[in-house]
Enzyme design. Structure first.
Site, PDB file in Angstrom:
ATOM      1  CE1 TYR A 183      -3.183  -2.694   0.212  1.00  0.00           C
ATOM      2  CE2 TYR A 183      -3.200  -2.715   2.540  1.00  0.00           C
ATOM      3  CZ  TYR A 183      -3.738  -3.257   1.251  1.00  0.00           C
ATOM      4  OH  TYR A 183      -4.461  -4.335   1.566  1.00  0.00           O
ATOM      5  CG  HIS A 239      -1.074  -8.399  -0.485  1.00  0.00           C
ATOM      6  ND1 HIS A 239      -0.771  -7.067   0.020  1.00  0.00           N
ATOM      7  CD2 HIS A 239      -2.162  -8.203  -0.618  1.00  0.00           C
ATOM      8  CE1 HIS A 239      -1.462  -6.276  -0.467  1.00  0.00           C
ATOM      9  NE2 HIS A 239      -2.585  -6.764  -0.652  1.00  0.00           N
TER      10      HIS A 239
HETATM   11  P1  NAD Z   1     -13.355   0.248   1.541  1.00  0.00           P
HETATM   12  O1  NAD Z   1     -14.484  -0.659   0.799  1.00  0.00           O
HETATM   13  O2  NAD Z   1     -13.099  -0.096   2.805  1.00  0.00           O
HETATM   14  O3  NAD Z   1     -13.435   1.471   0.765  1.00  0.00           O
HETATM   15  C1  NAD Z   1     -12.249   2.615   1.200  1.00  0.00           C
HETATM   16  C2  NAD Z   1     -12.813   3.657   0.502  1.00  0.00           C
HETATM   17  O4  NAD Z   1     -14.073   4.348   1.234  1.00  0.00           O
HETATM   18  C3  NAD Z   1     -12.004   4.989   0.503  1.00  0.00           C
HETATM   19  O5  NAD Z   1     -11.971   6.113  -0.279  1.00  0.00           O
HETATM   20  C4  NAD Z   1     -12.416   5.729   2.047  1.00  0.00           C
HETATM   21  O6  NAD Z   1     -12.035   7.066   2.146  1.00  0.00           O
HETATM   22  C5  NAD Z   1     -14.046   5.601   1.725  1.00  0.00           C
HETATM   23  N1  NAD Z   1     -14.824   5.677   2.981  1.00  0.00           N
HETATM   24  C6  NAD Z   1     -14.627   5.147   4.187  1.00  0.00           C
HETATM   25  N2  NAD Z   1     -15.677   5.263   5.006  1.00  0.00           N
HETATM   26  C7  NAD Z   1     -16.552   6.324   4.284  1.00  0.00           C
HETATM   27  C8  NAD Z   1     -17.592   6.961   4.823  1.00  0.00           C
HETATM   28  N3  NAD Z   1     -17.966   6.862   6.042  1.00  0.00           N
HETATM   29  N4  NAD Z   1     -17.977   7.866   3.789  1.00  0.00           N
HETATM   30  C9  NAD Z   1     -17.753   7.715   2.466  1.00  0.00           C
HETATM   31  N5  NAD Z   1     -16.671   7.071   2.015  1.00  0.00           N
HETATM   32  C10 NAD Z   1     -15.888   6.520   3.189  1.00  0.00           C
HETATM   33  O7  NAD Z   1     -12.126  -0.662   0.656  1.00  0.00           O
HETATM   34  P2  NAD Z   1     -10.504  -0.673   1.080  1.00  0.00           P
HETATM   35  O8  NAD Z   1      -9.873   0.450   1.660  1.00  0.00           O
HETATM   36  O9  NAD Z   1      -9.629  -1.093  -0.402  1.00  0.00           O
HETATM   37  O10 NAD Z   1     -10.611  -1.878   1.926  1.00  0.00           O
HETATM   38  C11 NAD Z   1     -10.419  -1.779   3.688  1.00  0.00           C
HETATM   39  C12 NAD Z   1      -9.240  -2.387   3.935  1.00  0.00           C
HETATM   40  O11 NAD Z   1      -9.183  -3.690   3.757  1.00  0.00           O
HETATM   41  C13 NAD Z   1      -7.933  -2.101   3.166  1.00  0.00           C
HETATM   42  O12 NAD Z   1      -7.469  -0.721   3.486  1.00  0.00           O
HETATM   43  C14 NAD Z   1      -7.060  -3.053   3.408  1.00  0.00           C
HETATM   44  O13 NAD Z   1      -6.384  -2.780   4.723  1.00  0.00           O
HETATM   45  C15 NAD Z   1      -7.768  -4.067   3.414  1.00  0.00           C
HETATM   46  N6  NAD Z   1      -7.901  -4.965   2.068  1.00  0.00           N
HETATM   47  C16 NAD Z   1      -7.211  -6.027   1.915  1.00  0.00           C
HETATM   48  C17 NAD Z   1      -6.906  -6.371   0.658  1.00  0.00           C
HETATM   49  C18 NAD Z   1      -6.039  -7.714   0.327  1.00  0.00           C
HETATM   50  O14 NAD Z   1      -5.462  -8.129   1.367  1.00  0.00           O
HETATM   51  N7  NAD Z   1      -6.114  -8.255  -0.793  1.00  0.00           N
HETATM   52  C19 NAD Z   1      -7.862  -5.916  -0.428  1.00  0.00           C
HETATM   53  C20 NAD Z   1      -8.970  -4.874  -0.268  1.00  0.00           C
HETATM   54  C21 NAD Z   1      -8.775  -4.452   0.969  1.00  0.00           C
END
Ligand code: NAD
Length: 320
Positions: free
Chosen positions: A62, A127
């Site tokens: 990230y 990952h």
């Molecule tokens: P998410 O679905 O959580 O969406 C994140 C987005 O939504 C960001 O733009 C954030 O600013 C916005 N957001 C959050 N809260 C909000 C709100 N209340 N109102 C409006 N917008 C809002 O997607 P993500 O960040 O990709 O997933 C969460 C976490 O999961 C990642 O940070 C990561 O740690 C993990 N993840 C891991 C993998 C993997 O291991 N392959 C893949 C995806 C995500």
């Protein structure tokens, strides 16, 4: 404000860890969804911890290691004992590409610990394993992670990725109890709930389930997804229509989407990416509201109708 643990805590498989139902996804700390300053990151993580969020997930991938470095600064700034928070990071995926060799992942954990300014992480995950050879994951990477676990640099190990069949492939080929957790993303959302069918199998394997991206990496937000989002135009258009419907009816699609994910208690935690105090406040409030009043079934049903043409559609990921 003290860490009052108001947000529900859930057991993570057989690890003994109790994770807050809302987990902090730290990919936004790597500027993945737009720039974020040190001060804003520290304020966001502090707000999360002080609201009862105890689980923080990052990766060297990230923001090309920036997320780990920033999370390390933020956790240090909290100034609380190490056992008060749970940290997960990953290995095998880097800005330079994928490398799931034992040698690389063994070096990787040391690099991660240095950036995070920690002596150990709680969870170390391979990952996005669909981009590697799954047989290498089974025969080389997981054994290397077990040795890292024995060394005390991580307490538990796991695997992450998008296609759901990677989990059965790997879990059917490693000795029982080897893999403590899996992290699935974008498969327990208002547009795609395919993870649900896999939950009995994962339970039978004694694996804890981390559910990430309840907003489907920005699809379920009023501002829409980032430019790099891999969904088809059809999925994006349907999600835009659902967000618009919510807005016109005085509802928040993000709140609805998060509450939908949180409503399945077999998911140990729902990882949301957050980059502002306001988002933390909104998401914590959404979790507390769900506990108090349950899901907004009427809006959910309307949104389900809008999303029906793309229901459970996903996008390709990996080389399998
Ligand atoms: P998410 O679905 O959580 O969406 C994140 C987005 O939504 C960001 O733009 C954030 O600013 C916005 N957001 C959050 N809260 C909000 C709100 N209340 N109102 C409006 N917008 C809002 O997607 P993500 O960040 O990709 O997933 C969460 C976490 O999961 C990642 O940070 C990561 O740690 C993990 N993840 C891991 C993998 C993997 O291991 N392959 C893949 C995806 C995500």
């Amino acid at each position: 404000m003290e860490n009052n643990g108001k947000i529900e805590r859930r057991d993570l498989g057989k690890t003994g860890l109790k994770l807050s139902s809302v987990g902090f996804g730290a990919s936004p700390l790597g500027n993945v969804f737009g720039p974020i300053s040190d001060d804003q990151a520290i304020a966001t993580v502090s707000q999360a911890f002080n609201s009862g969020i105890n689980f923080f997930d990052t990766s060297p991938y990230y923001g090309a290691t920036l997320s780990e470095t920033m999370l390390g600064k933020c956790l240090k700034a909290l100034g609380v004992p190490r056992d008060q928070y749970i940290v997960a990071t990953k290995c095998g995926r880097y800005n330079e590409g994928f490398d799931f060799s034992a040698e690389r992942v063994t070096k990787s954990i040391d690099e991660s610990l240095e950036r995070l300014q920690l002596d150990y992480v709680d969870i170390l995950q391979c990952h996005d394993i669909e981009f590697g050879s799954l047989d290498q994951i089974v025969n080389e990477t997981i054994p290397a992670l077990q040795r890292i676990k024995e060394s005390g640099k991580t307490r538990f190990i796991g695997i992450t990725g998008l296609p759901l069949d990677i989990y059965t492939y790997v879990l059917d080929r490693v000795p029982p109890g080897t893999i403590d957790v899996i992290l699935s993303y974008c498969h327990f959302c208002i547009n795609d709930s395919t993870l649900e069918d896999l939950l009995p199998y994962l339970k039978s394997k004694g694996v804890g389930v981390i559910n990430a991206s309840p907003l489907s990496m920005g699809l379920h937000t009023e501002n829409g997804p980032p430019e790099w989002h891999p969904a088809s135009d059809e999925i994006k258009a349907a999600c835009r229509a659902a967000a618009e419907y919510c807005k016109q009816n005085g509802k928040s699609v993000s709140k609805l989407a998060l509450q939908y994910s949180l409503s399945n208690k077999e998911l140990s935690t729902v990882l949301v990416g957050m980059n502002s105090v306001k988002q933390v406040e909104e998401n914590v409030a959404a979790a507390l509201e769900l506990e108090a009043t349950g899901l907004d079934e009427a809006t959910l049903s309307k949104v389900a109708d809008i999303l029906k043409p793309v229901k459970n559609q996903t996008w390709p990921s990996g080389i399998q």
